[in-house]
Design a protein around this motif. Sequence first.
Motif, PDB file in Angstrom:
ATOM      1  N   HIS A  92     -21.479  -3.228  20.600  1.00  0.00           N
ATOM      2  CA  HIS A  92     -22.617  -4.015  21.085  1.00  0.00           C
ATOM      3  C   HIS A  92     -23.439  -3.246  22.112  1.00  0.00           C
ATOM      4  CE1 HIS A  92     -22.443  -8.132  19.330  1.00  0.00           C
ATOM      5  NE2 HIS A  92     -21.226  -7.725  19.005  1.00  0.00           N
ATOM      6  N   GLY A  93     -23.432  -1.923  22.011  1.00  0.00           N
ATOM      7  CA  GLY A  93     -24.251  -1.113  22.910  1.00  0.00           C
ATOM      8  C   GLY A  93     -23.703  -0.964  24.308  1.00  0.00           C
ATOM      9  N   ASN A  94     -22.508  -1.483  24.560  1.00  0.00           N
ATOM     10  CA  ASN A  94     -21.917  -1.387  25.895  1.00  0.00           C
ATOM     11  C   ASN A  94     -21.159  -0.068  26.050  1.00  0.00           C
ATOM     12  OD1 ASN A  94     -22.790  -4.036  26.404  1.00  0.00           O
ATOM     13  ND2 ASN A  94     -20.910  -4.896  25.529  1.00  0.00           N
ATOM     14  N   ASP A  95     -21.017   0.369  27.297  1.00  0.00           N
ATOM     15  CA  ASP A  95     -20.200   1.548  27.568  1.00  0.00           C
ATOM     16  C   ASP A  95     -18.737   1.224  27.260  1.00  0.00           C
ATOM     17  OD1 ASP A  95     -22.383   3.017  28.437  1.00  0.00           O
ATOM     18  OD2 ASP A  95     -22.126   2.386  30.534  1.00  0.00           O
ATOM     19  N   PRO A  96     -17.990   2.185  26.738  1.00  0.00           N
ATOM     20  CA  PRO A  96     -16.565   1.937  26.461  1.00  0.00           C
ATOM     21  C   PRO A  96     -15.819   1.526  27.725  1.00  0.00           C
ATOM     22  CG  PRO A  96     -17.302   3.983  25.444  1.00  0.00           C
ATOM     23  CD  PRO A  96     -18.410   3.542  26.354  1.00  0.00           C
ATOM     24  N   ILE A  97     -14.898   0.586  27.585  1.00  0.00           N
ATOM     25  CA  ILE A  97     -14.068   0.134  28.701  1.00  0.00           C
ATOM     26  C   ILE A  97     -12.636   0.571  28.420  1.00  0.00           C
ATOM     27  CG2 ILE A  97     -13.292  -1.843  30.065  1.00  0.00           C
ATOM     28  CD1 ILE A  97     -15.682  -3.405  29.029  1.00  0.00           C
ATOM     29  N   HIS A  98     -12.077   1.339  29.330  1.00  0.00           N
ATOM     30  CA  HIS A  98     -10.702   1.831  29.171  1.00  0.00           C
ATOM     31  C   HIS A  98      -9.752   0.849  29.851  1.00  0.00           C
ATOM     32  CE1 HIS A  98     -11.983   5.825  27.672  1.00  0.00           C
ATOM     33  NE2 HIS A  98     -13.046   5.574  28.420  1.00  0.00           N
ATOM     34  N   LEU A  99      -8.778   0.377  29.077  1.00  0.00           N
ATOM     35  CA  LEU A  99      -7.899  -0.685  29.555  1.00  0.00           C
ATOM     36  C   LEU A  99      -6.429  -0.325  29.410  1.00  0.00           C
ATOM     37  CD1 LEU A  99      -9.665  -3.717  27.818  1.00  0.00           C
ATOM     38  CD2 LEU A  99      -9.943  -2.985  30.198  1.00  0.00           C
ATOM     39  N   ALA A 100      -5.614  -1.089  30.136  1.00  0.00           N
ATOM     40  CA  ALA A 100      -4.161  -1.061  29.968  1.00  0.00           C
ATOM     41  C   ALA A 100      -3.753  -2.460  29.543  1.00  0.00           C
ATOM     42  CB  ALA A 100      -3.467  -0.666  31.266  1.00  0.00           C
ATOM     43  N   LEU A 101      -3.079  -2.567  28.400  1.00  0.00           N
ATOM     44  CA  LEU A 101      -2.654  -3.855  27.863  1.00  0.00           C
ATOM     45  C   LEU A 101      -1.149  -4.027  28.026  1.00  0.00           C
ATOM     46  CD1 LEU A 101      -4.652  -3.895  24.484  1.00  0.00           C
ATOM     47  CD2 LEU A 101      -5.348  -4.834  26.697  1.00  0.00           C
ATOM     48  N   PRO A 102      -0.677  -5.259  28.206  1.00  0.00           N
ATOM     49  CA  PRO A 102       0.777  -5.485  28.307  1.00  0.00           C
ATOM     50  C   PRO A 102       1.462  -5.146  26.988  1.00  0.00           C
ATOM     51  CG  PRO A 102      -0.415  -7.572  28.121  1.00  0.00           C
ATOM     52  CD  PRO A 102      -1.452  -6.502  28.310  1.00  0.00           C
ATOM     53  N   GLY A 103       2.460  -4.277  27.037  1.00  0.00           N
ATOM     54  CA  GLY A 103       3.064  -3.732  25.824  1.00  0.00           C
ATOM     55  C   GLY A 103       3.624  -4.761  24.861  1.00  0.00           C
ATOM     56  N   HIS A 104       4.575  -5.571  25.313  1.00  0.00           N
ATOM     57  CA  HIS A 104       5.243  -6.509  24.401  1.00  0.00           C
ATOM     58  C   HIS A 104       4.279  -7.570  23.893  1.00  0.00           C
ATOM     59  CE1 HIS A 104       8.471  -8.810  22.587  1.00  0.00           C
ATOM     60  NE2 HIS A 104       8.029  -9.894  23.212  1.00  0.00           N
ATOM     61  N   ALA A 105       3.460  -8.132  24.778  1.00  0.00           N
ATOM     62  CA  ALA A 105       2.520  -9.179  24.382  1.00  0.00           C
ATOM     63  C   ALA A 105       1.501  -8.649  23.381  1.00  0.00           C
ATOM     64  CB  ALA A 105       1.810  -9.739  25.616  1.00  0.00           C
ATOM     65  N   THR A 106       1.063  -7.413  23.575  1.00  0.00           N
ATOM     66  CA  THR A 106       0.097  -6.813  22.643  1.00  0.00           C
ATOM     67  C   THR A 106       0.732  -6.586  21.280  1.00  0.00           C
ATOM     68  OG1 THR A 106      -1.053  -5.708  24.465  1.00  0.00           O
ATOM     69  CG2 THR A 106      -1.429  -4.846  22.253  1.00  0.00           C
ATOM     70  N   MET A 107       1.957  -6.083  21.281  1.00  0.00           N
ATOM     71  CA  MET A 107       2.661  -5.849  20.025  1.00  0.00           C
ATOM     72  C   MET A 107       2.818  -7.152  19.249  1.00  0.00           C
ATOM     73  SD  MET A 107       6.557  -4.473  19.405  1.00  0.00           S
ATOM     74  CE  MET A 107       7.197  -6.022  20.079  1.00  0.00           C
ATOM     75  N   MET A 108       3.201  -8.231  19.927  1.00  0.00           N
ATOM     76  CA  MET A 108       3.379  -9.522  19.272  1.00  0.00           C
ATOM     77  C   MET A 108       2.048 -10.073  18.770  1.00  0.00           C
ATOM     78  SD  MET A 108       6.576  -9.892  19.238  1.00  0.00           S
ATOM     79  CE  MET A 108       6.620 -11.565  18.589  1.00  0.00           C
ATOM     80  N   ALA A 109       0.983  -9.885  19.545  1.00  0.00           N
ATOM     81  CA  ALA A 109      -0.340 -10.371  19.142  1.00  0.00           C
ATOM     82  C   ALA A 109      -0.835  -9.644  17.896  1.00  0.00           C
ATOM     83  CB  ALA A 109      -1.334 -10.189  20.291  1.00  0.00           C
ATOM     84  N   LEU A 110      -0.627  -8.330  17.836  1.00  0.00           N
ATOM     85  CA  LEU A 110      -1.056  -7.552  16.677  1.00  0.00           C
ATOM     86  C   LEU A 110      -0.200  -7.884  15.462  1.00  0.00           C
ATOM     87  CD1 LEU A 110      -1.690  -4.079  18.373  1.00  0.00           C
ATOM     88  CD2 LEU A 110      -3.402  -5.711  17.583  1.00  0.00           C
ATOM     89  N   ARG A 111       1.084  -8.134  15.678  1.00  0.00           N
ATOM     90  CA  ARG A 111       1.961  -8.494  14.564  1.00  0.00           C
ATOM     91  C   ARG A 111       1.569  -9.870  14.020  1.00  0.00           C
ATOM     92  NH1 ARG A 111       8.228  -8.111  15.717  1.00  0.00           N
ATOM     93  NH2 ARG A 111       7.594  -5.926  15.870  1.00  0.00           N
ATOM     94  N   HIS A 112       1.239 -10.794  14.907  1.00  0.00           N
ATOM     95  CA  HIS A 112       0.884 -12.153  14.475  1.00  0.00           C
ATOM     96  C   HIS A 112      -0.501 -12.183  13.831  1.00  0.00           C
ATOM     97  CE1 HIS A 112      -0.762 -16.278  15.140  1.00  0.00           C
ATOM     98  NE2 HIS A 112       0.415 -16.603  14.667  1.00  0.00           N
ATOM     99  N   GLY A 113      -1.442 -11.429  14.395  1.00  0.00           N
ATOM    100  CA  GLY A 113      -2.814 -11.449  13.892  1.00  0.00           C
ATOM    101  C   GLY A 113      -3.049 -10.576  12.681  1.00  0.00           C
ATOM    102  N   GLY A 114      -2.115  -9.683  12.394  1.00  0.00           N
ATOM    103  CA  GLY A 114      -2.262  -8.827  11.223  1.00  0.00           C
ATOM    104  C   GLY A 114      -3.215  -7.675  11.452  1.00  0.00           C
ATOM    105  N   ALA A 115      -3.740  -7.147  10.333  1.00  0.00           N
ATOM    106  CA  ALA A 115      -4.557  -5.934  10.389  1.00  0.00           C
ATOM    107  C   ALA A 115      -5.844  -6.130  11.175  1.00  0.00           C
ATOM    108  CB  ALA A 115      -4.884  -5.470   8.968  1.00  0.00           C
ATOM    109  N   ASN A 116      -6.346  -7.376  11.217  1.00  0.00           N
ATOM    110  CA  ASN A 116      -7.609  -7.648  11.921  1.00  0.00           C
ATOM    111  C   ASN A 116      -7.388  -8.677  13.020  1.00  0.00           C
ATOM    112  OD1 ASN A 116      -9.372  -6.020  10.087  1.00  0.00           O
ATOM    113  ND2 ASN A 116      -8.670  -7.508   8.584  1.00  0.00           N
ATOM    114  N   ALA A 117      -6.453  -8.371  13.910  1.00  0.00           N
ATOM    115  CA  ALA A 117      -6.099  -9.308  14.973  1.00  0.00           C
ATOM    116  C   ALA A 117      -7.281  -9.546  15.907  1.00  0.00           C
ATOM    117  CB  ALA A 117      -4.912  -8.764  15.764  1.00  0.00           C
ATOM    118  N   LEU A 118      -7.493 -10.825  16.248  1.00  0.00           N
ATOM    119  CA  LEU A 118      -8.550 -11.214  17.175  1.00  0.00           C
ATOM    120  C   LEU A 118      -7.919 -11.417  18.548  1.00  0.00           C
ATOM    121  CD1 LEU A 118     -11.614 -11.906  17.082  1.00  0.00           C
ATOM    122  CD2 LEU A 118     -10.940 -14.310  16.841  1.00  0.00           C
ATOM    123  N   LEU A 119      -8.408 -10.681  19.549  1.00  0.00           N
ATOM    124  CA  LEU A 119      -7.814 -10.717  20.884  1.00  0.00           C
ATOM    125  C   LEU A 119      -8.834 -11.191  21.909  1.00  0.00           C
ATOM    126  CD1 LEU A 119      -5.935  -7.278  20.837  1.00  0.00           C
ATOM    127  CD2 LEU A 119      -5.091  -9.503  20.095  1.00  0.00           C
TER     128      LEU A 119
END
Length: 214
Positions: free
Chosen positions: A35-62
């Motif tokens: 959307h034309g914004n500058d990239p934002i570099h983040l740190a995500l919680p490991g376990h919660a992110t893994m579970m979110a990606l597993r639950h949301g599949g290939a196109n997980a919405l976060l």
Amino acid sequence: MSAEKLKAEKRTEFGKGAARRLRAAGQIPAVVYGHGNDPIHLALPGHATMMALRHGGANALLDLDIDGDHQLTLAKEVQVDPIRRVIEHVDLIVVVRGEKVVVEVPVLVVGEPGPDALVVTDSATVQVEAEATHLPEQIEVSVEGLAAGTQIHASDLELPQGVTLAGDGDVLIVNVTAQVTAEALEAELAESPAGQAEAEAQATDEAAGEAAAE
């Protein structure tokens, strides 16, 4: 598809060393862009992110909480260590509710084909367009009772309401072929150069054995 909520922290350190320290602390480095914004570099919680990606599949919405500001994102690329199978990095793109996006969605083959038929999946995904908050997790295609010789192309798929095909409709998704019988396989092998050579060698051995017996 509902958005998985995650608490994110902005990163100020970059490079391989910083990424290793993050992962050692149970976090996953990520980048949000679009959307034309500058990239934002983040740190995500490991376990919660893994579970979110597993639950949301290939196109997980976060739904990311970044210092109190909420940003809706879509998983674009997930880098996984090939040996340890842990997430090393995540690329996310910014989306807004109501916005349509083009994504690759997995194809799930269900049902059993007709007698003596074999199902071959030529394409495991299909490219579709849909609202970012209503992306299908998968597209089902039934092969129940289909006869050998049947082909299912992308344009033949039954897509959910609000989802349209974005790729080439002529792409072959499923090919139903005839099963090869044991007799046909033996005949094919016998006609091959290797099969003929083996038959000749066997005949030579048999002749030599008969000559020795005499």
